[in-house]
Scaffold this active site. Structure first.
Site, PDB file in Angstrom:
ATOM      1  N   ASP A  73      30.860  52.424  48.481  1.00 19.19           N
ATOM      2  CA  ASP A  73      32.042  52.016  48.972  1.00 19.19           C
ATOM      3  C   ASP A  73      32.634  53.007  49.908  1.00 19.19           C
ATOM      4  OD1 ASP A  73      34.467  50.423  49.008  1.00 19.19           O
ATOM      5  OD2 ASP A  73      35.115  51.525  47.028  1.00 19.19           O
TER       6      ASP A  73
ATOM      7  N   CYS B 154      39.220  32.364  37.511  1.00 18.19           N
ATOM      8  CA  CYS B 154      39.441  33.708  38.204  1.00 18.19           C
ATOM      9  C   CYS B 154      40.813  33.346  39.182  1.00 18.19           C
ATOM     10  CB  CYS B 154      38.426  34.098  39.107  1.00 18.19           C
ATOM     11  SG  CYS B 154      37.535  33.283  40.274  1.00 18.19           S
TER      12      CYS B 154
ATOM     13  N   CYS C  12      44.919  34.609  38.706  1.00 17.74           N
ATOM     14  CA  CYS C  12      45.642  35.533  39.395  1.00 17.74           C
ATOM     15  C   CYS C  12      46.938  35.574  39.499  1.00 17.74           C
ATOM     16  CB  CYS C  12      44.775  35.325  40.811  1.00 17.74           C
ATOM     17  SG  CYS C  12      45.718  36.698  41.944  1.00 17.74           S
TER      18      CYS C  12
ATOM     19  N   CYS D 165      41.087  38.718  37.185  1.00 16.34           N
ATOM     20  CA  CYS D 165      40.072  37.862  37.661  1.00 16.34           C
ATOM     21  C   CYS D 165      38.742  38.121  36.945  1.00 16.34           C
ATOM     22  CB  CYS D 165      39.921  37.853  39.196  1.00 16.34           C
ATOM     23  SG  CYS D 165      39.359  39.252  39.817  1.00 16.34           S
TER      24      CYS D 165
END
Length: 371
Positions: free
Chosen positions: A153, A213, A217, A263
């Site tokens: 990442d 999900c 949200c 989610c």
């Protein structure tokens, strides 16, 4: 001709054996699974271009800075022909029968801070990068000179696309990677290499007709299956956004003060989520049940000291207070005018940061208190 074919066959066998060794070494280093992917991500470029063109990346300028290089690993690291994709489980070890029940209950305790599960322990960037580096060094020790680069990442790489191509899972409708055996509670990391390891086979999508999900949200950030408008995502608002949180979205954030797991909490596949195999992701500083009032009282020095080695430090003390102020304001839904909350907020009315003061004033207004 026969000798050439025989030599190629032997090279392929050697690479296949090396791949199995790499996967075994990965397990020894704490990774739950490794897969090998090719580098052709041309199928992902139109979607990436459309997402950026729509401005769905918000203030995350780094998402656009490298253009399509995100989908072209060989442009990022010349010589790359394969990507070793790895996942590491991060669900903290606990005695709870179903971690999701506990987390959902936490969201109902108005004055308790909800911090994304992944951020309660040590910074995953450091953990994965270090172990991926060790893995790369093991490969190099076995075969000699190796052209490689390690990522977690931390660079313009389409991690989910690469992991899906490597057979580790499929992209869920919330845009995270899903694995039918373990859900989505894991980190991803990669090693870009210059050796033609045999690739793994992608798996099929198993989301079916499920919309859990999307429907759960809080801010409707998942605007369509597999499409996320980051500008509405609570993780973006509490971590990536540097300025004021839009007033219309503040009430929807609730007591989520760093990231959001909704989610994932309501995804059926996460009933199979597995606990971390390393201690790095154990909860620190009681961040799985911390009082927002107590966290709001931390000085900047305390923030830096208590969260040393934590991914939370990246947002800095001001944004930490900003997020907590919103959470304390939202506590008015069931604790309107609570003396401890009001006192905590009033103590920060003279904070030197205009960003903090703005959100504190808003929070006090939710409690019916004019500053």
């Amino acid at each position: 001709m026969y000798e050439d074919a025989h030599e190629r066959s032997r090279e392929q066998a050697d690479l296949a054996a090396l791949t199995q060794e790499i996967k075994a070494w990965g397990k020894q280093l704490g990774f739950a699974e490794l897969g090998i992917a090719g580098i052709d991500l041309s199928h992902a470029e139109p979607g990436l271009q459309a997402w950026l063109a729509a401005g769905h990346h918000g203030e995350m300028a780094y998402m656009a800075a490298h253009g399509m290089k995100r989908a072209r690993p060989a442009e990022l690291v010349p010589g790359t022909v394969r990507v070793i994709s790895a996942r590491m489980n991060y669900l903290p070890k606990s005695g709870d029968a179903d971690w999701r029940v506990k987390e959902r209950a936490q969201m109902q305790v108005a004055d308790t801070a909800v911090i994304s599960v992944y951020a309660r322990g040590r910074d995953y960037h450091k953990v994965l990068r270090n172990r991926l580096q060790q893995l790369a060094e093991k490969i190099e020790a076995r075969i000699g000179a190796l052209g490689y680069r390690v990522f977690t990442d931390s660079a313009p790489v389409l991690e989910v696309e690469l992991a899906a191509k490597a057979g580790i899972g499929w992209r869920g409708k919330h845009t995270l990677l899903l694995n039918r055996d373990v859900g989505s509670m894991f980190f991803l990391g990669e090693i870009l290499v210059d050796i033609p390891l045999p690739v793994d086979t992608p798996v099929s999508d198993h989301c079916g007709q499920c919309r859990a999900c999307i429907d759960v949200c809080p801010t409707r950030a998942i605007i369509a299956p597999y499409q996320l408008d980051a500008r509405r995502c609570i993780s973006y608002l509490t971590i990536e956004l540097h300025g004021s949180i839009p007033v219309e979205l503040r009430p929807l954030i609730g007591n989520r003060v760093y990231g959001c797991d909704d989610c994932q909490l309501f995804c059926p596949w996460n009933k199979f989520a597995q606990q971390a195999s390393v201690d790095d992701f154990d909860v620190r500083n009681g961040l799985d049940h911390a009082s927002m009032v107590n966290l709001f009282a931390w000085s900047e020095a305390q923030f830096m000291r208590y969260l040393e080695g934590s991914p939370i430090r990246r947002i800095g003390h001001q944004r930490w207070l900003r997020n907590l102020a919103v959470g304390l304001g939202n506590a008015a839904g069931s604790m309107r005018g609570d003396a401890a909350i009001v006192q905590a907020l009033q103590a920060q009315l003279q904070h030197p940061s205009g960003l903090v003061r703005e959100h504190v004033i808003w929070a006090l207004q939710q409690h019916g208190v004019e500053s």
